[in-house]
Design an enzyme around this catalytic site. Structure first.
Site, PDB file in Angstrom:
ATOM      1  N   SER A  41      16.400 -37.762   0.736  1.00 23.57           N
ATOM      2  CA  SER A  41      17.144 -38.668   1.543  1.00 23.57           C
ATOM      3  C   SER A  41      16.443 -39.205   2.473  1.00 23.57           C
ATOM      4  O   SER A  41      16.769 -40.278   3.087  1.00 23.57           O
ATOM      5  CB  SER A  41      17.817 -37.421   2.561  1.00 23.57           C
ATOM      6  OG  SER A  41      17.102 -36.368   2.886  1.00 23.57           O
ATOM      7  N   LEU A  42      15.227 -38.924   2.994  1.00 23.58           N
ATOM      8  CA  LEU A  42      14.017 -39.576   3.743  1.00 23.58           C
ATOM      9  C   LEU A  42      13.338 -40.721   2.898  1.00 23.58           C
ATOM     10  O   LEU A  42      12.603 -41.528   3.611  1.00 23.58           O
ATOM     11  CB  LEU A  42      13.308 -38.613   4.590  1.00 23.58           C
ATOM     12  CG  LEU A  42      14.194 -37.871   5.473  1.00 23.58           C
ATOM     13  CD1 LEU A  42      13.402 -36.908   6.262  1.00 23.58           C
ATOM     14  CD2 LEU A  42      15.178 -38.393   6.228  1.00 23.58           C
ATOM     15  N   ASP A  76      10.808 -25.565   2.405  1.00 25.31           N
ATOM     16  CA  ASP A  76      11.902 -26.599   1.603  1.00 25.31           C
ATOM     17  C   ASP A  76      11.354 -26.321  -0.002  1.00 25.31           C
ATOM     18  O   ASP A  76      11.281 -27.384  -0.563  1.00 25.31           O
ATOM     19  CB  ASP A  76      12.027 -28.288   1.527  1.00 25.31           C
ATOM     20  CG  ASP A  76      12.991 -28.935   1.225  1.00 25.31           C
ATOM     21  OD1 ASP A  76      14.136 -28.103   0.785  1.00 25.31           O
ATOM     22  OD2 ASP A  76      13.084 -30.071   0.929  1.00 25.31           O
TER      23      ASP A  76
END
Length: 519
Positions: free
Chosen positions: A128-129, A281
């Site tokens: 996502s980043l 994560d």
């Protein structure tokens, strides 16, 4: 506020309000008991999850991260949500390669061809980043190049504001402050997600993990190439293992899955209880396995910190769980602030104590089967505690000030993820048994290890090579050539710090060898 930000706010809040209204209506259907209620709930959960995935994929940014955060919370969300949200781990559209190349050249101040001999156009991972591409340095070294998505910083700042306002709204509607530290949760999200935008910090964090885990022979962490890195570009050693959920490849290599699960759990316990810095994560895309069974940890943008006092309390909690000590469990939960002021700890021990074996076993079972929420809604939860005793415990618990304290959201996420990975590798693994050495180990050895790590604090990019020393501890050959082996490894890694460092490691290694012989 720009028009684009206003649209983002409106669309996000509209979706959230629609979901809240739908869940409120589901609660009104409590008269639909048993299978009918379960079917209605399952259809709603599945529909909401698919709508959220489509929304997050379209919007991008932090909204995807939030979905990924909840995609592993089998203790909180129904199975329908988990099944659908888990697709967010792999369904992120990639940024076109020319845009990625433009970021690299601007950040490093050189044409791409002057930095890398080869650079693959197709990314090996798109998150996502940022996204990662395989490349080779001019000397032929294979590397992975991680690059921030263009414009992602502004998007994350907007989404953090949305998240903050959304939590405030939910707090007013449902009095969230009675269940969690709302301000602490917002601070956790702001710091943790904000840190992911700084690759220099991530690179230094990776090197900190190298130092923290230097004596663990079961883990490998990529080297950082600082001359080809910046705040938006991170060039690191390419790891050629397979994802830890690739069970077919793991079995083909003949790797013992039970041992692999225990090693992964051990790494996590070491990070949390010994070092206080943990990978927040650890989804399968960030945990790889080499052909020799060594676990490769990747992506250190999202990490969590456990302060020393909390580490002691978590150790006490784990020790109480291992020892089935109801009083110790309640005391540790209170020390960790899961129990608010006014909690009746004495009565809690009286109710839980006689059923501690059943309760610990049942809770552990949830993580290898259906989610707690899913089971409760569908009436499928089978508990070892009798219905009368369970009803009494439930009535009492709902009267107690039980909250989710600050600094626990990402630890809980990481714990649930690791449990899920371990039970997928081996459904029969006993993680509490795996944790026992971390709560009953020799205190002198732990203190000696911590002192050695402090001595190693300035050994950075190549420190992971010293890790190979630990592989010799249990095979009987270590004592004969320990000095020469250690000296050669350290001189290869960092020639400037040989003599003092060698003495420290030799002393620690000798202590470990003695410990292994005694066992």
């Amino acid at each position: 506020m720009t028009p684009a930000r206003a649209v983002r706010y409106i669309r996000t809040f509209a979706l959230a309000l629609r979901f809240v209204a739908q869940l409120w209506w589901l609660q009104r259907l409590r008269l639909l008991r048993g299978k009918r209620q379960a079917a209605v709930a399952a259809r709603l959960f599945d529909r909401q999850a698919r709508q959220f995935v489509a929304f997050a994929t379209d919007m991008g940014g932090l909204i995807i991260k939030v979905g990924q955060f909840f995609s592993v919370r089998i203790d909180l969300l129904p199975k329908e949500y988990i099944d659908v949200l888990s697709t967010l781990q792999d369904a992120i559209p990639a940024v076109p390669t020319p845009e990625i190349v433009a970021v690299i050249e601007k950040e490093l101040g050189q044409p791409l061809k002057d930095v890398f001999a080869t650079f693959d156009d197709v990314p090996i991972a798109a998150a996502s980043l940022g996204q990662a591409h395989r490349a080779t340095l001019r000397d032929g070294t294979p590397v992975a190049v991680k690059v921030l998505r263009p414009g992602i910083e502004d998007l994350v700042a907007t989404d953090l504001n949305i998240l903050s306002h959304l939590l405030d709204m939910l707090d007013k509607l449902f009095r969230l402050r009675e269940l969690m530290d709302v301000e602490g949760l917002k601070a956790d999200f702001t710091k943790t997600f904000g840190d992911e935008l700084d690759y220099v910090k991530e690179g230094h964090t990776a090197e900190q993990f190298q130092r923290d885990l230097i004596f663990n022979p079961h883990v490998d962490i990529p080297k950082i190439y600082w001359q080809h890195s910046s705040r938006r570009v991170l060039t690191m050693e390419f790891m050629d293992g397979v994802r830890i959920d690739n069970l077919a490849a793991i079995d083909d290599w003949g790797i013992d899955r039970h041992a692999l699960a225990e090693n992964l759990a051990g790494i996590f316990f070491s990070m949390v209880l010994t070092n206080g810095l943990f990978h927040a994560d650890p989804h399968p895309g960030n945990v790889f396995v080499r052909s020799d069974g060594v676990i490769q940890l990747l992506d250190f943008g999202m990490v969590g910190v456990v302060d020393p006092s909390a580490r002691g309390n978590y150790t006490a909690l784990l020790a109480a769980l291992v020892g089935r000590d109801a009083g110790g469990i309640v005391d540790a939960l209170a020390a960790l602030k899961f129990l608010g002021p006014g909690a009746d700890r004495v009565r809690m021990v009286e109710l839980v104590g006689p059923h501690i074996d059943a309760i610990v076993g049942d809770v552990t079972g949830f993580y290898s089967g259906t989610s707690i929420v899913d089971g409760l809604v569908g009436g499928q939860v089978k508990l070892s505690v009798g219905p009368d005793q369970l009803a009494e415990i439930q009535r009492f618990v709902f009267t107690q000030p039980i909250i989710l304290p600050a600094n626990t959201a990402f630890l809980g996420k990481a714990l649930v993820t690791v449990i899920g990975l371990c039970t997928r590798l081996d459904p029969g693994v006993d993680l509490l048994a795996t944790a026992r050495p971390y709560v009953t180990g020799p205190a002198i050895w732990l203190e000696t290890l911590n002192q050695a790590k402090q001595a190693l604090k300035n050994v950075v990019p190549n420190s992971r090579r010293i890790l190979r020393v630990a592989e010799r501890l249990g095979n009987g050959s270590f004592e004969s050539d320990m000095g020469a082996l250690i000296e050669s490894r350290i001189e290869d890694a960092q020639r400037r710090q040989t003599r003092t460092l060698i003495k420290v490691i030799a002393l620690v290694a000798a202590a470990v060898a003695v410990l292994f012989r005694r066992r």
